[in-house]
Motif scaffolding. Structure first.
Motif, PDB file in Angstrom:
ATOM      1  N   TYR A   1      33.446 -14.152  16.765  1.00  0.00           N
ATOM      2  CA  TYR A   1      32.179 -13.991  17.485  1.00  0.00           C
ATOM      3  C   TYR A   1      31.070 -13.490  16.563  1.00  0.00           C
ATOM      4  CZ  TYR A   1      35.008 -14.846  21.564  1.00  0.00           C
ATOM      5  OH  TYR A   1      35.861 -15.424  22.468  1.00  0.00           O
ATOM      6  N   TYR A   2      31.408 -12.586  15.641  1.00  0.00           N
ATOM      7  CA  TYR A   2      30.400 -12.135  14.680  1.00  0.00           C
ATOM      8  C   TYR A   2      29.982 -13.279  13.758  1.00  0.00           C
ATOM      9  CZ  TYR A   2      30.269  -7.262  15.999  1.00  0.00           C
ATOM     10  OH  TYR A   2      30.059  -6.089  16.682  1.00  0.00           O
ATOM     11  N   ALA A   3      30.923 -14.108  13.345  1.00  0.00           N
ATOM     12  CA  ALA A   3      30.579 -15.255  12.500  1.00  0.00           C
ATOM     13  C   ALA A   3      29.632 -16.198  13.238  1.00  0.00           C
ATOM     14  CB  ALA A   3      31.846 -15.991  12.074  1.00  0.00           C
TER      15      ALA A   3
ATOM     16  N   LEU B   1      33.508 -11.422  26.340  1.00  0.00           N
ATOM     17  CA  LEU B   1      32.853 -10.320  27.052  1.00  0.00           C
ATOM     18  C   LEU B   1      33.165  -8.977  26.402  1.00  0.00           C
ATOM     19  CD1 LEU B   1      33.332 -11.470  30.756  1.00  0.00           C
ATOM     20  CD2 LEU B   1      31.211 -11.478  29.411  1.00  0.00           C
ATOM     21  N   GLN B   2      34.399  -8.806  25.943  1.00  0.00           N
ATOM     22  CA  GLN B   2      34.770  -7.570  25.237  1.00  0.00           C
ATOM     23  C   GLN B   2      33.957  -7.435  23.951  1.00  0.00           C
ATOM     24  OE1 GLN B   2      39.000  -7.742  24.628  1.00  0.00           O
ATOM     25  NE2 GLN B   2      39.445  -7.615  26.816  1.00  0.00           N
ATOM     26  N   TRP B   3      33.831  -8.556  23.208  1.00  0.00           N
ATOM     27  CA  TRP B   3      33.017  -8.522  21.995  1.00  0.00           C
ATOM     28  C   TRP B   3      31.570  -8.166  22.317  1.00  0.00           C
ATOM     29  CZ3 TRP B   3      28.859 -11.899  21.072  1.00  0.00           C
ATOM     30  CH2 TRP B   3      28.181 -11.635  19.887  1.00  0.00           C
ATOM     31  N   TRP B   4      31.008  -8.786  23.326  1.00  0.00           N
ATOM     32  CA  TRP B   4      29.604  -8.546  23.657  1.00  0.00           C
ATOM     33  C   TRP B   4      29.383  -7.081  24.038  1.00  0.00           C
ATOM     34  CZ3 TRP B   4      25.418 -10.541  22.166  1.00  0.00           C
ATOM     35  CH2 TRP B   4      24.214 -10.321  22.819  1.00  0.00           C
ATOM     36  N   ALA B   5      30.298  -6.509  24.791  1.00  0.00           N
ATOM     37  CA  ALA B   5      30.185  -5.094  25.152  1.00  0.00           C
ATOM     38  C   ALA B   5      30.269  -4.220  23.898  1.00  0.00           C
ATOM     39  CB  ALA B   5      31.275  -4.713  26.153  1.00  0.00           C
ATOM     40  N   PHE B   6      31.217  -4.541  23.002  1.00  0.00           N
ATOM     41  CA  PHE B   6      31.348  -3.794  21.755  1.00  0.00           C
ATOM     42  C   PHE B   6      30.083  -3.927  20.915  1.00  0.00           C
ATOM     43  CE2 PHE B   6      32.347  -3.496  17.267  1.00  0.00           C
ATOM     44  CZ  PHE B   6      33.013  -2.272  17.212  1.00  0.00           C
ATOM     45  N   HIS B   7      29.594  -5.142  20.803  1.00  0.00           N
ATOM     46  CA  HIS B   7      28.384  -5.407  20.015  1.00  0.00           C
ATOM     47  C   HIS B   7      27.196  -4.602  20.543  1.00  0.00           C
ATOM     48  CE1 HIS B   7      25.182  -7.525  17.958  1.00  0.00           C
ATOM     49  NE2 HIS B   7      24.675  -7.872  19.122  1.00  0.00           N
ATOM     50  N   ASN B   8      27.015  -4.588  21.836  1.00  0.00           N
ATOM     51  CA  ASN B   8      25.889  -3.847  22.416  1.00  0.00           C
ATOM     52  C   ASN B   8      26.039  -2.344  22.240  1.00  0.00           C
ATOM     53  OD1 ASN B   8      24.147  -5.925  23.398  1.00  0.00           O
ATOM     54  ND2 ASN B   8      25.691  -6.392  24.916  1.00  0.00           N
TER      55      ASN B   8
ATOM     56  N   LEU C   1      36.262 -22.745  19.832  1.00  0.00           N
ATOM     57  CA  LEU C   1      36.874 -21.769  20.727  1.00  0.00           C
ATOM     58  C   LEU C   1      37.505 -22.486  21.904  1.00  0.00           C
ATOM     59  CD1 LEU C   1      34.057 -19.068  20.790  1.00  0.00           C
ATOM     60  CD2 LEU C   1      36.210 -18.966  19.547  1.00  0.00           C
ATOM     61  N   SER C   2      38.648 -22.013  22.316  1.00  0.00           N
ATOM     62  CA  SER C   2      39.321 -22.654  23.462  1.00  0.00           C
ATOM     63  C   SER C   2      38.552 -22.420  24.753  1.00  0.00           C
ATOM     64  CB  SER C   2      40.763 -22.165  23.581  1.00  0.00           C
ATOM     65  OG  SER C   2      40.786 -20.762  23.751  1.00  0.00           O
ATOM     66  N   SER C   3      37.707 -21.380  24.771  1.00  0.00           N
ATOM     67  CA  SER C   3      36.921 -21.096  25.974  1.00  0.00           C
ATOM     68  C   SER C   3      35.615 -21.883  25.984  1.00  0.00           C
ATOM     69  CB  SER C   3      36.616 -19.604  26.069  1.00  0.00           C
ATOM     70  OG  SER C   3      35.780 -19.199  24.988  1.00  0.00           O
ATOM     71  N   ALA C   4      35.327 -22.593  24.890  1.00  0.00           N
ATOM     72  CA  ALA C   4      34.048 -23.321  24.787  1.00  0.00           C
ATOM     73  C   ALA C   4      34.071 -24.607  25.581  1.00  0.00           C
ATOM     74  CB  ALA C   4      33.728 -23.626  23.335  1.00  0.00           C
TER      75      ALA C   4
ATOM     76  N   ASP D   1      37.243 -16.159  27.751  1.00  0.00           N
ATOM     77  CA  ASP D   1      35.950 -15.584  28.111  1.00  0.00           C
ATOM     78  C   ASP D   1      36.034 -14.068  28.136  1.00  0.00           C
ATOM     79  OD1 ASP D   1      34.702 -18.050  28.298  1.00  0.00           O
ATOM     80  OD2 ASP D   1      35.131 -18.259  30.422  1.00  0.00           O
ATOM     81  N   ALA D   2      37.204 -13.527  28.476  1.00  0.00           N
ATOM     82  CA  ALA D   2      37.385 -12.071  28.500  1.00  0.00           C
ATOM     83  C   ALA D   2      37.186 -11.487  27.099  1.00  0.00           C
ATOM     84  CB  ALA D   2      38.759 -11.709  29.043  1.00  0.00           C
ATOM     85  N   LEU D   3      37.702 -12.167  26.073  1.00  0.00           N
ATOM     86  CA  LEU D   3      37.508 -11.692  24.702  1.00  0.00           C
ATOM     87  C   LEU D   3      36.040 -11.712  24.314  1.00  0.00           C
ATOM     88  CD1 LEU D   3      40.478 -13.299  22.727  1.00  0.00           C
ATOM     89  CD2 LEU D   3      40.167 -10.900  23.340  1.00  0.00           C
TER      90      LEU D   3
END
Length: 92
Positions: A68-70, A7-14, A89-92, A3-5
């Protein structure tokens, strides 16, 4: 993936919406060429080429964000769901 990854992606995306704009643009370029599936990694490398060579810009693009982009592309363009082959995803 954790989930941390995500969240990192979402922050980068925004903070960098232009990255998804390029991801989507280059993906549609491939779709228009007749491909029914393709590699998110190849799209990432195209973004890197474009930003580093064609536009003389540079920023860090983490390979951790590819999945995440895919998935985001699939969510935003459901008619192309499955264009990128993804694993659960293992977090899914």
């Amino acid at each position: 993936m954790s989930d941390a990854l995500k969240l990192q992606w979402w922050a980068f995306h925004n903070a960098n919406p232009h990255v998804y704009e390029l991801f989507e643009k280059f993906t549609f370029d491939v779709i228009r060429r007749g491909y029914s599936n393709y590699s998110a990694n190849a799209i990432f490398e195209r973004i890197r080429w474009h930003t580093e060579i064609e536009t003389d810009g540079e920023f860090k693009l983490s390979n951790n964000h590819r999945a995440y982009y895919a998935r985001y592309f699939h969510a935003m363009n459901p008619e192309h769901d499955g264009f990128f082959r993804t694993k659960q995803l293992s977090s899914a």
